[in-house]
Design a protein around this motif. Structure first.
Motif, PDB file in Angstrom:
ATOM      1  N   LEU A 242      90.588  57.716   1.081  1.00  0.00           N
ATOM      2  CA  LEU A 242      91.394  57.152  -0.008  1.00  0.00           C
ATOM      3  C   LEU A 242      90.907  55.757  -0.391  1.00  0.00           C
ATOM      4  O   LEU A 242      90.370  55.022   0.439  1.00  0.00           O
ATOM      5  CB  LEU A 242      92.868  57.083   0.421  1.00  0.00           C
ATOM      6  N   ASP A 243      91.136  55.388  -1.653  1.00  0.00           N
ATOM      7  CA  ASP A 243      90.779  54.052  -2.101  1.00  0.00           C
ATOM      8  C   ASP A 243      91.771  53.038  -1.520  1.00  0.00           C
ATOM      9  O   ASP A 243      92.847  53.415  -1.040  1.00  0.00           O
ATOM     10  CB  ASP A 243      90.775  53.986  -3.634  1.00  0.00           C
ATOM     11  N   PRO A 244      91.426  51.744  -1.537  1.00  0.00           N
ATOM     12  CA  PRO A 244      92.282  50.725  -0.889  1.00  0.00           C
ATOM     13  C   PRO A 244      93.729  50.698  -1.377  1.00  0.00           C
ATOM     14  O   PRO A 244      94.659  50.558  -0.575  1.00  0.00           O
ATOM     15  CB  PRO A 244      91.564  49.409  -1.216  1.00  0.00           C
TER      16      PRO A 244
ATOM     17  N   ARG B 267      97.164  51.892   0.969  1.00  0.00           N
ATOM     18  CA  ARG B 267      98.356  51.104   1.291  1.00  0.00           C
ATOM     19  C   ARG B 267      99.642  51.828   0.901  1.00  0.00           C
ATOM     20  O   ARG B 267     100.662  51.700   1.585  1.00  0.00           O
ATOM     21  CB  ARG B 267      98.272  49.734   0.617  1.00  0.00           C
ATOM     22  N   ILE B 268      99.602  52.600  -0.171  1.00  0.00           N
ATOM     23  CA  ILE B 268     100.773  53.392  -0.557  1.00  0.00           C
ATOM     24  C   ILE B 268     101.109  54.405   0.535  1.00  0.00           C
ATOM     25  O   ILE B 268     102.265  54.558   0.946  1.00  0.00           O
ATOM     26  CB  ILE B 268     100.529  54.108  -1.903  1.00  0.00           C
TER      27      ILE B 268
ATOM     28  N   ASP C 204     104.303  54.626   3.371  1.00  0.00           N
ATOM     29  CA  ASP C 204     105.103  55.811   3.698  1.00  0.00           C
ATOM     30  C   ASP C 204     105.218  55.993   5.209  1.00  0.00           C
ATOM     31  O   ASP C 204     106.302  56.254   5.735  1.00  0.00           O
ATOM     32  CB  ASP C 204     104.475  57.072   3.086  1.00  0.00           C
ATOM     33  N   PHE C 205     104.081  55.862   5.901  1.00  0.00           N
ATOM     34  CA  PHE C 205     104.104  55.984   7.361  1.00  0.00           C
ATOM     35  C   PHE C 205     105.034  54.939   7.985  1.00  0.00           C
ATOM     36  O   PHE C 205     105.820  55.250   8.890  1.00  0.00           O
ATOM     37  CB  PHE C 205     102.693  55.817   7.936  1.00  0.00           C
ATOM     38  N   LYS C 206     104.947  53.713   7.501  1.00  0.00           N
ATOM     39  CA  LYS C 206     105.755  52.632   8.074  1.00  0.00           C
ATOM     40  C   LYS C 206     107.250  52.872   7.806  1.00  0.00           C
ATOM     41  O   LYS C 206     108.090  52.690   8.700  1.00  0.00           O
ATOM     42  CB  LYS C 206     105.331  51.301   7.451  1.00  0.00           C
ATOM     43  N   LYS C 207     107.557  53.297   6.602  1.00  0.00           N
ATOM     44  CA  LYS C 207     108.953  53.573   6.244  1.00  0.00           C
ATOM     45  C   LYS C 207     109.532  54.682   7.129  1.00  0.00           C
ATOM     46  O   LYS C 207     110.643  54.575   7.653  1.00  0.00           O
ATOM     47  CB  LYS C 207     109.038  53.976   4.777  1.00  0.00           C
TER      48      LYS C 207
ATOM     49  N   TYR D 125      99.824  47.096   9.698  1.00  0.00           N
ATOM     50  CA  TYR D 125     100.913  48.074   9.722  1.00  0.00           C
ATOM     51  C   TYR D 125     101.389  48.469  11.123  1.00  0.00           C
ATOM     52  O   TYR D 125     102.579  48.738  11.315  1.00  0.00           O
ATOM     53  CB  TYR D 125     100.496  49.336   8.963  1.00  0.00           C
ATOM     54  N   ALA D 126     100.496  48.529  12.078  1.00  0.00           N
ATOM     55  CA  ALA D 126     100.873  48.995  13.415  1.00  0.00           C
ATOM     56  C   ALA D 126     101.507  47.878  14.231  1.00  0.00           C
ATOM     57  O   ALA D 126     101.163  46.701  14.076  1.00  0.00           O
ATOM     58  CB  ALA D 126      99.654  49.551  14.141  1.00  0.00           C
TER      59      ALA D 126
END
Length: 260
Positions: free
Chosen positions: A176-178, A182-183, A187-190, A212-213
């Motif tokens: 995926l592009d940068p 991030r989008i 989603d993973f973080k949410k 993010y982690a």
């Protein structure tokens, strides 16, 4: 809780992928696994749901010894663990919702499997999963009409529909592009924070992993050489994880991001 106790993994060709892994991952953690290609990152996460068996040691997931599971018990166990791949693993010639509904196939009686008939409750659950990743409006669009980022979100919705306790992600943003990366990471973080689902992610993009982690596990030649909060990761630690090749690896990652 996931626990690795003295885990080794050696492939049939003699390659040692993991050596004496000892880790404990609590429910609700967001963990990024980083290291050079071939270091053992993918093997580590794929041992958790028995895609790869282990050669030595024990892996415990919520008091279940994973290595002792067989047949139907393995399939039942895997229902609790969602798996996200770089390649999305979607059926592109059918609709988004049909791809999400695939997650319910193991639960269906044989006549429903043969007829492809899902219950109203399952359809509602599939739509709710799509809503959680922000693509409910794409439910009846063919997958091959979506962007790469949207397809990865379909794969994530399919995983959410099975109500997992754990999500394993193997290079989920590599293609995926940068901006799209991030989008998807948002989603993973949410999902991690709002649903208390553990996320264990193998990822090349170190800066995104650090952002993010909550926790970073650094793997070098099959061994854990760093395990700690992302806030504690320094340039020196990255040099150690990448065997003195961090600057070259960073340049390669940046070049790949620019190409995508």
């Amino acid at each position: 809780m996931i626990e690795f106790i003295g885990v080794d993994k050696k492939y049939a060709n003699g390659t040692t992928a993991l050596q004496d892994i000892n880790l404990t991952i609590e429910q609700g953690e967001f963990v990024a696994v980083i290291g050079l290609s071939g270091a053992g990152k993918s093997t580590l996460i794929r041992c958790i749901n028995r895609i790869h068996g282990i050669t030595k040691g024990t892996i415990i997931v919520d008091k279940v010894d994973v290595s002792k599971l067989k047949g139907r018990d393995i399939r039942k166990f895997r229902r609790r663990i969602g798996m996200i791949f770089q390649s999305f693993n979607l059926v592109t010639r059918t609709s988004v919702i049909n791809n999400v509904l695939v997650s319910f196939v193991p639960e269906l009686p044989m006549w429903r499997k043969l007829a492809g008939v899902f219950t109203k409750q399952q359809k509602i659950k599939a739509l709710e999963a799509l809503d959680k990743v922000g693509i409910l409006d794409k439910a009846f669009v063919r997958v091959d009409q979506l962007s790469g980022g949207q397809q990865q979100r379909v794969a994530l919705a399919r995983t959410l529909a099975q109500s997992p306790d754990i999500i394993l992600a193997d290079e989920p943003i590599a293609s995926l592009d940068p901006v799209t990366s991030r989008i998807v990471m948002d989603d993973f973080k949410k999902i991690n924070k709002e649903m208390n689902i553990s996320v264990i992610m193998n990822i090349h993009h170190v800066e995104i992993a650090l952002e993010y982690a909550d926790r970073i596990i650094g793997i070098r030649k099959g061994e854990v050489v760093f395990d700690g909060p992302s806030s504690k990761v320094t340039q020196g630690i990255l040099q150690n994880i990448y065997g003195g090749k961090w600057e070259a690896e960073k340049a390669a990652i940046e070049e790949q991001a620019a190409y995508v």
